[in-house]
Design an enzyme around this catalytic site. Sequence first.
Site, PDB file in Angstrom:
ATOM      1  N   TYR A  94       0.821  -1.211   0.000  1.00 18.06           N
ATOM      2  CA  TYR A  94       0.000   0.000   0.000  1.00 18.06           C
ATOM      3  C   TYR A  94       0.855   1.260   0.000  1.00 18.06           C
ATOM      4  O   TYR A  94       1.752   1.425   0.819  1.00 18.06           O
ATOM      5  CB  TYR A  94      -0.875  -0.021   1.252  1.00 18.06           C
ATOM      6  CG  TYR A  94      -2.176   0.745   1.159  1.00 18.06           C
ATOM      7  CD1 TYR A  94      -3.195   0.312   0.316  1.00 18.06           C
ATOM      8  CD2 TYR A  94      -2.409   1.866   1.948  1.00 18.06           C
ATOM      9  CE1 TYR A  94      -4.408   0.980   0.254  1.00 18.06           C
ATOM     10  CE2 TYR A  94      -3.619   2.541   1.890  1.00 18.06           C
ATOM     11  CZ  TYR A  94      -4.611   2.099   1.043  1.00 18.06           C
ATOM     12  OH  TYR A  94      -5.816   2.758   0.995  1.00 18.06           O
ATOM     13  N   SER A 188       1.323  -7.869   1.406  1.00 11.88           N
ATOM     14  CA  SER A 188       0.274  -6.968   1.875  1.00 11.88           C
ATOM     15  C   SER A 188      -0.674  -6.623   0.713  1.00 11.88           C
ATOM     16  O   SER A 188      -1.285  -7.512   0.136  1.00 11.88           O
ATOM     17  CB  SER A 188       0.891  -5.724   2.509  1.00 11.88           C
ATOM     18  OG  SER A 188      -0.077  -4.963   3.202  1.00 11.88           O
ATOM     19  N   GLN A 189      -0.791  -5.343   0.339  1.00  7.13           N
ATOM     20  CA  GLN A 189      -1.606  -5.019  -0.830  1.00  7.13           C
ATOM     21  C   GLN A 189      -1.137  -5.828  -2.036  1.00  7.13           C
ATOM     22  O   GLN A 189      -1.956  -6.305  -2.834  1.00  7.13           O
ATOM     23  CB  GLN A 189      -1.518  -3.532  -1.164  1.00  7.13           C
ATOM     24  CG  GLN A 189      -2.221  -3.156  -2.462  1.00  7.13           C
ATOM     25  CD  GLN A 189      -1.997  -1.706  -2.861  1.00  7.13           C
ATOM     26  OE1 GLN A 189      -2.877  -0.883  -2.734  1.00  7.13           O
ATOM     27  NE2 GLN A 189      -0.795  -1.394  -3.337  1.00  7.13           N
ATOM     28  N   ASP A 278      -0.194  -9.611  13.533  1.00  8.65           N
ATOM     29  CA  ASP A 278      -0.333  -8.570  12.510  1.00  8.65           C
ATOM     30  C   ASP A 278      -1.484  -7.638  12.901  1.00  8.65           C
ATOM     31  O   ASP A 278      -2.645  -8.069  12.962  1.00  8.65           O
ATOM     32  CB  ASP A 278      -0.611  -9.232  11.161  1.00  8.65           C
ATOM     33  CG  ASP A 278      -0.498  -8.288   9.984  1.00  8.65           C
ATOM     34  OD1 ASP A 278      -0.654  -7.073  10.185  1.00  8.65           O
ATOM     35  OD2 ASP A 278      -0.266  -8.779   8.863  1.00  8.65           O
ATOM     36  N   HIS A 308       3.161  -7.326  10.857  1.00  9.15           N
ATOM     37  CA  HIS A 308       2.908  -7.232   9.423  1.00  9.15           C
ATOM     38  C   HIS A 308       4.165  -7.444   8.576  1.00  9.15           C
ATOM     39  O   HIS A 308       4.067  -7.598   7.355  1.00  9.15           O
ATOM     40  CB  HIS A 308       2.263  -5.878   9.099  1.00  9.15           C
ATOM     41  CG  HIS A 308       1.618  -5.831   7.749  1.00  9.15           C
ATOM     42  ND1 HIS A 308       0.711  -6.778   7.309  1.00  9.15           N
ATOM     43  CD2 HIS A 308       1.757  -4.950   6.711  1.00  9.15           C
ATOM     44  CE1 HIS A 308       0.326  -6.484   6.086  1.00  9.15           C
ATOM     45  NE2 HIS A 308       0.937  -5.392   5.687  1.00  9.15           N
TER      46      HIS A 308
END
Length: 328
Positions: A94, A188-189, A278, A308
């Site tokens: 992100y 992640s993203q 996370d 994370h």
Amino acid sequence: MPLTDLPLDQLRTYRPEVRHPDDFDAFWAQTVADARTAGAGTDAVLTPAETPVTALDVQDLTFPGFAGDPVRAWVSRPAGATGDLPAVVEFLGYNGGRSRPGERVAWALAGYVHVVMDTRGQGSGWGGGDTPDPRGSGPHIAGWMTSGIDSPADHHYRRVFTDAVRLVEAVRDLPGVDAERIALTGGSQGGGIAIAAAALVEAHVGPLAAVLPDVAFLCDWEHGADVAVSDPYQELVRYLAVHRDSADTVWDTAAYFDGVNHAERITAPALFSVALMDDVVPPRTTFAAYNALGSTDKHIEVYPYNGHEGGGYRHWERQAAFLAERLR
């Protein structure tokens, strides 16, 4: 930091009810077809990149994405490599951009053609980006979760996911790439993009060697917003705190981009990762996508004491071994 979600035994069987649009497949089929039409006659362009890295050949790639918009990527490969190599296409986290040429080198040093897609409109939180998003949307919270949330046709991730599919199509035609050995990855993203792209590529382009989502975001949106304590899921919460009557609209739109709905369409070998501490991506959301996978060859690496950051380089080693086993 304590565990942020359900106990592991409950996560392994977590199968939430996720909204499933009746026109999900038709929506994405039309989106991909429209992007191909818009980009017809515009070739992907490779040019040498300026970098002090000499052990790799690094190139700047521009390809037509959603609506034919130009999207940027880096392509790296072992210097002087001959023959067709397998490729790893990576999507970014992100607000990150593709950054500098030669900055991300691990996959190329491991013998792959490594392609890093710039995420349109992003790239100012870390790793500078070079790809604008010329498409507008209605009022939204800062960030991308609620950008275009009033309609799936306008949502930011419609454009991003389509860019990802168009990139894989371009990579299949690059010189020196084995089109039958392409894997998708991201953290992640980037993991969420990899999940959606894998489903859409398998449906509209061709088979994949593997999909390797790391601490994947963009899955089980509605429940993620219920339990996440930080952004980006909290963007949805803040939006709904103002737009009090828009919950059904928000979750109906989100369903087109939810990794759970995409994961059930994936058949490629899959290696996921999840971190139980996370506080950005609740573990249940990653497990929701993993448990929905259509793949018979699927595995998830659990990092009980990590946030994370997940498994870091240790997990990359696991990914490399997983992919090598399936490309022998």
